[in-house]
Design an enzyme around this catalytic site. Structure first.
Site, PDB file in Angstrom:
ATOM      1  N   GLU A 191     -83.424   3.893 -31.353  1.00 42.99           N
ATOM      2  CA  GLU A 191     -84.446   4.378 -32.278  1.00 42.99           C
ATOM      3  C   GLU A 191     -84.967   5.721 -31.796  1.00 42.99           C
ATOM      4  OE1 GLU A 191     -87.539   1.508 -32.254  1.00 42.99           O
ATOM      5  OE2 GLU A 191     -86.563   0.173 -33.694  1.00 42.99           O
ATOM      6  N   GLU A 249     -94.929  -6.566 -36.516  1.00 45.35           N
ATOM      7  CA  GLU A 249     -95.366  -5.531 -35.587  1.00 45.35           C
ATOM      8  C   GLU A 249     -95.018  -4.137 -36.107  1.00 45.35           C
ATOM      9  OE1 GLU A 249     -94.491  -6.232 -31.530  1.00 45.35           O
ATOM     10  OE2 GLU A 249     -95.117  -8.327 -31.604  1.00 45.35           O
ATOM     11  N   ARG A 258     -93.045 -16.804 -34.158  1.00 40.98           N
ATOM     12  CA  ARG A 258     -93.648 -17.825 -33.295  1.00 40.98           C
ATOM     13  C   ARG A 258     -95.129 -17.524 -33.122  1.00 40.98           C
ATOM     14  NH1 ARG A 258     -94.410 -14.516 -28.985  1.00 40.98           N
ATOM     15  NH2 ARG A 258     -92.797 -12.948 -28.564  1.00 40.98           N
ATOM     16  N   HIS A 287     -99.637   0.388 -30.720  1.00 38.38           N
ATOM     17  CA  HIS A 287     -98.912  -0.826 -31.084  1.00 38.38           C
ATOM     18  C   HIS A 287     -99.870  -1.740 -31.851  1.00 38.38           C
ATOM     19  CE1 HIS A 287     -95.801  -4.025 -29.683  1.00 38.38           C
ATOM     20  NE2 HIS A 287     -96.397  -4.413 -30.794  1.00 38.38           N
ATOM     21  N   TYR A 314     -87.643   7.901 -30.475  1.00 35.69           N
ATOM     22  CA  TYR A 314     -88.819   7.533 -29.686  1.00 35.69           C
ATOM     23  C   TYR A 314     -90.036   8.312 -30.174  1.00 35.69           C
ATOM     24  CZ  TYR A 314     -91.909   6.761 -25.717  1.00 35.69           C
ATOM     25  OH  TYR A 314     -92.978   6.418 -24.929  1.00 35.69           O
ATOM     26  N   GLY A 373     -90.238  -8.966 -25.001  1.00 41.76           N
ATOM     27  CA  GLY A 373     -90.950  -8.916 -23.720  1.00 41.76           C
ATOM     28  C   GLY A 373     -90.645  -7.687 -22.891  1.00 41.76           C
ATOM     29  N   VAL A 420     -98.765 -14.854 -27.546  1.00 40.68           N
ATOM     30  CA  VAL A 420     -99.643 -15.044 -26.395  1.00 40.68           C
ATOM     31  C   VAL A 420    -101.073 -14.667 -26.762  1.00 40.68           C
ATOM     32  CG1 VAL A 420    -100.116 -14.326 -24.015  1.00 40.68           C
ATOM     33  CG2 VAL A 420     -97.745 -14.589 -24.789  1.00 40.68           C
TER      34      VAL A 420
END
Length: 498
Positions: A202, A277, A294, A210, A204, A166, A297
């Protein structure tokens, strides 16, 4: 065998979403009534409501494993669905359910532990040659180690909470002199959000997209992907708008990413619903980011283009049913965009704007699906997420979905609080968004204004500002110049606007 009953260990729109599918499957649903939301809208959709024992709580019941297990056993409930957030990716809840003979609607606790730990997940992905972003070796537990590994990786770098999600515990660091302050801030946020201050570093990637792949697997080694979602419209690393499919993926690239997502599921023995992802750079190179174990959203946009009820499939595969879907059976039909209607003031940097919803209405439209846990008159509780609704808008093509979205958002009304609707109105009209030229820096780099105003609203604002200025002039010069309370020109303009 499907469970006969299910406890939804969540609230709001996702609780309603789960209840609707469960009822269609003939499964009795239980909801938890909390003291913070004693009259919550989602309670009306449950077959039975359990009143939470306040004396046993030190925080939200949705984070209390002992209480959740206790309610399930007390009411002889056969399964628990955690929704998203809260304990949905907590291996301890899954393990307790397994130990108590309660069906956990999700993957095994071993899978959650492996894929929920970003470091372990990347090691597993690397083993089967899924491309990775250059990053730190192991968890970083102190600043000196962070400094050493950042220098080795090379700036700019991204600090990420090991147990994060999040957008919490994340900081972009472009120069070494910024590292110490950013490290402290990221650790403090990670400890506050996840009770775990361990960090990862990481390299960048500037201006990535995304992209996430929806996967579905059973306990017998069968797995499919249900294509991709683009989640590049973000602020503070949190998603605002998602669409399916992506405007940039070719069929070849879609197959490559989908095949690797399935390969990862099979390698770790993953079952039920999940999301793999990736970050996609400007040269169409993609890199594994993480896996969410899971329901997401943004799952409705995948449902819209695939025609598959993901919650139903999640329940069936968790219950041990064999996956009936084959990759060859699945196809993309149309386009879908999801808008997260958050109680936020976009003009104040998306600051939360909690209060009472005086009015909330959305048009009846065949291209609109509304998922919400609120109704007019509802007080938005400050202890939970600011999202009050999700609008899922479809079209045969991306252009049609955008046109439908503009029409529907223009006809939508929320009063009493400020929301992200004005942000979406300006985003939909931005030429780069229309052309599909977006990335995760779109909001901060491309939008000169984060909210949309109709021309008459702009004129009205200008009139108010001008009248305020003239009022000040009148106060200063009222003894010298005869200035009326309202400029006749302004009065004429107000008459036209009205």
């Amino acid at each position: 065998m499907l469970p006969k009953s299910i406890l939804i260990a969540n609230r709001g729109e996702i609780a309603i979403r789960i209840m609707r599918t469960a009822k269609n499957m003939g499964i009795k649903t239980y909801a938890l009534q909390t003291p913070q939301e004693a009259n919550a809208h989602y309670l009306k959709f449950a077959d039975e409501v359990i009143k939470v024992r306040e004396e046993n709580l030190s925080g939200p019941v949705f984070l209390n494993i002992d209480e959740l297990i206790s309610y399930a056993k007390e009411h002889k409930i056969e399964s628990i669905h955690p929704g998203y957030g809260f304990l949905s990716e907590n291996p301890e809840l899954a393990k307790r359910c397994e130990d108590e003979g309660i069906l956990f609607i999700g993957p095994s606790h071993e899978s959650i532990h492996a894929m929920g730990n970003k470091n372990v997940a990347k090691e597993l992905a690397s083993t089967i040659n899924i491309p990775l972003i250059k990053g730190s070796k192991g968890a970083i537990l102190n600043f000196m180690e962070a400094k050493r590994q950042a220098a080795e990786i090379g700036y700019p770098i991204m600090l990420k909470a090991l147990a994060g999600g999040g957008g919490k515990g994340m900081r972009v660091v472009r120069k070494e002199k910024e590292l110490e302050t950013s490290y402290k801030l990221a650790v403090n946020e990670a400890v506050s959000s996840f009770n775990n201050g361990a960090m990862l570093i990481e390299k960048y990637i500037e201006h990535p997209r995304h992209i996430e792949i929806q996967v579905l697997a059973d306990k017998y080694g069968n797995a499919v992907h249900l294509f991709e979602r683009e989640c590049s419209i973000q602020r503070k690393h949190q998603k605002l708008l998602e669409e399916a499919p992506s405007a940039v993926l070719t069929e070849k690239l879609r197959k490559q990413m989908g095949d690797l997502a399935i390969k990862l599921c099979k390698y770790v023995g993953y079952s039920t619903l999940g999301t793999v992802e990736f970050l996609l750079d400007s040269q169409n190179n993609f890199y594994f980011l993480e896996m969410n174990t899971r329901v997401q959203v943004e799952h409705p946009v995948t449902e819209a283009i695939s025609g598959i009820d993901l919650i139903e499939q999640q329940i069936r595969t968790a219950a041990g049913e064999k996956l009936q879907l084959k990759q060859s059976d699945l196809s993309i039909n149309g386009w879908a965009i999801e808008f997260r209607i958050n109680a936020e003031d976009v003009q104040a940097g998306f600051a939360p704007n909690f209060g009472i919803i005086d009015e909330m209405s959305f048009p009846e439209d065949p291209n609109l699906r509304v998922d919400t846990g609120f109704v007019p008159g509802t007080v938005i509780p400050t202890m939970y997420d600011s999202m009050i609704a999700k609008l899922i808008i479809t079209g045969k093509t991306r252009s049609e979905a955008i046109e439908n979205s503009i029409r529907i958002l223009d006809a939508s009304t929320v009063k009493g609080i400020k929301t992200t609707i004005p942000f979406f109105k300006t985003t939909l009209r931005h030429p780069d968004f229309v052309r599909g030229k977006i990335d995760t820096s779109f909001v901060q780099d491309k939008l000169t204004q984060t909210f949309y105003q109709e021309k008459n609203e702009e004129m009205a604002a200008a009139m108010i500002a001008l009248q305020a200025y003239l009022d000040e002039v009148r106060k200063i010069e009222e003894d010298e110049v005869g200035v009326t309370n309202a400029s006749p020109w302004i009065s004429r303009m107000w008459h036209k606007l009205s």
